[in-house]
Structure formats: structure tokens, C-alpha cells
Design a protein around this motif. Structure first.
Motif, PDB file in Angstrom:
ATOM      1  N   ALA A   1      12.744  59.727   1.279  1.00 39.51           N
ATOM      2  CA  ALA A   1      13.753  60.785   1.429  1.00 39.51           C
ATOM      3  C   ALA A   1      15.064  60.462   0.747  1.00 39.51           C
ATOM      4  CB  ALA A   1      13.990  61.066   2.909  1.00 39.51           C
TER       5      ALA A   1
ATOM      6  N   TYR B   1       4.518  57.373   1.793  1.00 40.11           N
ATOM      7  CA  TYR B   1       5.768  57.993   1.353  1.00 40.11           C
ATOM      8  C   TYR B   1       6.460  57.219   0.228  1.00 40.11           C
ATOM      9  CZ  TYR B   1       5.268  60.837   5.533  1.00 40.11           C
ATOM     10  OH  TYR B   1       4.787  61.710   6.492  1.00 40.11           O
TER      11      TYR B   1
ATOM     12  N   GLU C   1       7.767  59.527  -2.196  1.00 45.27           N
ATOM     13  CA  GLU C   1       8.513  60.645  -1.614  1.00 45.27           C
ATOM     14  C   GLU C   1       9.604  60.163  -0.661  1.00 45.27           C
ATOM     15  OE1 GLU C   1       5.865  63.398   0.255  1.00 45.27           O
ATOM     16  OE2 GLU C   1       4.379  63.261  -1.331  1.00 45.27           O
TER      17      GLU C   1
ATOM     18  N   ARG D   1      11.642  69.809   1.747  1.00 46.16           N
ATOM     19  CA  ARG D   1      11.512  68.351   1.700  1.00 46.16           C
ATOM     20  C   ARG D   1      11.409  67.776   3.108  1.00 46.16           C
ATOM     21  NH1 ARG D   1      16.395  65.964  -1.638  1.00 46.16           N
ATOM     22  NH2 ARG D   1      15.509  64.093  -0.679  1.00 46.16           N
ATOM     23  N   HIS D   2      10.643  66.687   3.233  1.00 41.96           N
ATOM     24  CA  HIS D   2      10.542  66.004   4.523  1.00 41.96           C
ATOM     25  C   HIS D   2      11.637  64.943   4.633  1.00 41.96           C
ATOM     26  CE1 HIS D   2       9.036  62.316   2.726  1.00 41.96           C
ATOM     27  NE2 HIS D   2       8.161  63.024   2.024  1.00 41.96           N
TER      28      HIS D   2
ATOM     29  N   LEU E   1      17.341  69.745   3.989  1.00 39.89           N
ATOM     30  CA  LEU E   1      16.028  69.261   3.546  1.00 39.89           C
ATOM     31  C   LEU E   1      14.938  70.286   3.849  1.00 39.89           C
ATOM     32  CD1 LEU E   1      16.081  65.472   4.566  1.00 39.89           C
ATOM     33  CD2 LEU E   1      16.260  66.432   2.267  1.00 39.89           C
TER      34      LEU E   1
END
Length: 301
Positions: A253, A248, A251, A217-218, A212
Motif C-alpha cells: 500500500a 502483497y 501491491e 486500492r486495498h 484508497l
């Protein structure tokens, strides 16, 4: 080699590499196994040809997969985590749970579900560590026609306000913290007290976390509460309710957020309403509605 000195199968060449590998599959192989193997080989070879990796890059990929396997334990499955962050887990789930628009959508189960949680009465407080902003969840279970579903069994779990599930902090959190199991009443309803969910990072101390980071990417998951809803004659729903103000949502994960799963959380500051729920101050209120689809076996009768 055959008795005549000729190859029993085509010899390797770059242009036809996938066909040559697939030609080695035995004639008695299960048809579904054959289909899966042929497609995987076809697309792997196509990817390698498109990428054109160096030997060093290919060995780095092998090392990554080796490290991923070494990271797996009885409670941590790094390959599932890899599937999650690549969106494969959500894609497999979507393919296997195509439902009509009115039915509640599925999302991923996650690694921290616990079997055998005891039933709690409606109205129970599942937050045992006292951390976080109070949240009252008044939920309803119905069928696609809008009829209440009585006797649905609902498992609930979430992280605490520090961003950890109870099983991640044995000895730090009370056992069973922020877990519950409820049953819907004749109106299809149940309610419980908990705390407003928060975002948290997936485990990022292993090869998936390093991947990641390399991809910019977080590791953060959007704030959510997990639900599993089961009732005789209906498809089981594995889903989340997401907090609408989480930064988030777009976004997440593991790509778990769907528009229909973003809940509504209202801030309530009326002391009389707080008192009616056994609370002494302001709290959040959510009222999710879970809509179940009849199981295919039930629908075919």
C-alpha cells in the motif's frame, strides 16, 4: 497600487496565473524557499488547469485535507499516511539515499518505531506473546568491500501474528513485544528468534482509507520486518526484509517493496537444528546481509 495608480504587480489572468502568483514572492526571500514555492505553485496551477475542477470538486478536496488534519494525533499522522499511499514518502527517501548497487537499499521508516529499546543479547527471543510461526534470523553487517562491521547497532521491530504493533495494542500485547536491539560481533554477525512476519492493513478508518477505497486500492502492507542499522563512519540504513511468499509484494500500500529487499525464508524441519536454536519443532530461517556505505564525511577524509 503605486503612487501613479498602476498595479505594482501583474493583475490576475488565467493564462499566466502561476507567473502572477510567483511574482509576489519578495526579493529578500531565501533562494531555496523561493525555488520550492515557485515550483509548487507552477505545478499546482498546471494540475488545476488540466483537471478543470468544478467548485464542488474543489470544495471536496478542501474538505478532504481538513478531515486529514483533524485525524492527526500525537501517535497518528494522517498526512504522513497520505504521503505514503501516494508514493511520495518513498520518492523522497529514494532521492535522499542514492547508494551504489552493493549497498543495502533504504525504504520508509513507518510510524511505529520506538526510541530507547534496550539491548538484547544475540540469540534473544523478541516474540513475547507466543503467537506465530517461529523464525530464526541470522544476520550479517558488512561494508561494500565485504569486510565485517563490528559494533553496528541494529533496531528490529515488526507486527505480531494478528497484524498489530505493540504500541497499537497497549494492554493487549506485552510492552516491547517483537522489538529488539542488537549489536554485531567481530564477524559482523548477530541473530535472534522471532516469528514469520505477516501482511497487515495500514489504518484505513480515516480520510486516507476512504481515498484508497475510492481509488479501488486495498490498504495492505506486504509482510516485513523493520531494521535500522547504525555504525560509526557509515550511513544509517532504514530498511525492511520482506517475506518472499507474501501475496502483497507487488501491491504494497505504501510502495515500500524493492526487489533487493525481498528476503529468503527457508523452512527447516530438522529436529537437531531446531534444538540448536532452542526450538522444539519446525521453524523458518532467514539470513539477511546488510551492506553499509561509508558516510560522505568519512569518505572525504
Amino acid at each position: 497600487m503605486s503612487a501613479h495608480g498602476k498595479a505594482a504587480f501583474p493583475l490576475f489572468d488565467e493564462e499566466h496565473s502561476a507567473d502572477i502568483v510567483n511574482a509576489r514572492i519578495g526579493t529578500e526571500v531565501d533562494p531555496r524557499t523561493r525555488q520550492i514555492a515557485e515550483i509548487v505553485v507552477k505545478h499546482l496551477h498546471a494540475a488545476v488547469k488540466e483537471i478543470g475542477p468544478t467548485h464542488e470538486e474543489w470544495l471536496a478536496a478542501i474538505r478532504f485535507l481538513t478531515d486529514t488534519g483533524h485525524m492527526c494525533t500525537d501517535w497518528r499522522q494522517e498526512f504522513i499516511l497520505l504521503s505514503d499511499v501516494l508514493g511520495i514518502s518513498m520518492l523522497v527517501d529514494a532521492i535522499n539515499h542514492r547508494r551504489p548497487g552493493a549497498a543495502t537499499e533504504n525504504t520508509i521508516l513507518g510510524p511505529f518505531f520506538v526510541e530507547g529499546v534496550p539491548f538484547s543479547p544475540s540469540g534473544a527471543n523478541i516474540c513475547l506473546d507466543g503467537k506465530g510461526e517461529p523464525l530464526v534470523v541470522q544476520a550479517e553487517v558488512a561494508d561494500i568491500e565485504g569486510n565485517p562491521v563490528e559494533g553496528a547497532v541494529v533496531d528490529v521491530w515488526q507486527t505480531n501474528d494478528d497484524g498489530f504493533y505493540d504500541v497499537q495494542q497497549k494492554g493487549l500485547q506485552p510492552d516491547g513485544n517483537l522489538r529488539g536491539k542488537f549489536q554485531s560481533d567481530a564477524q559482523g554477525r548477530f541473530w535472534f528468534r522471532t516469528v514469520k512476519p505477516r501482511d497487515y492493513p495500514i489504518p484505513d478508518d480515516g480520510p486516507v482509507g476512504k481515498l484508497l477505497a475510492k481509488l479501488g486500492r486495498h490498504p495492505n502492507r506486504a509482510a516485513h520486518i523493520h531494521f535500522i542499522i547504525q555504525a560509526p563512519g557509515y550511513e544509517t540504513v532504514i530498511t525492511h526484509v520482506f517475506a518472499p511468499d507474501c501475496p502483497y509484494l507487488a501491491e504494497d500500500a505504501v510502495f515500500g517493496v524493492k526487489e533487493s529487499l525481498i528476503g529468503r525464508f527457508d523452512k527447516v524441519e530438522d529436529p537437531a537444528r531446531a534444538d540448536s536454536f532452542g526450538l522444539s519443532g519446525p521453524f523458518w530461517l532467514a539470513a539477511p546481509r546488510f551492506v553499509l556505505q561509508r558516510s560522505k564525511q568519512e569518505g572525504s577524509r
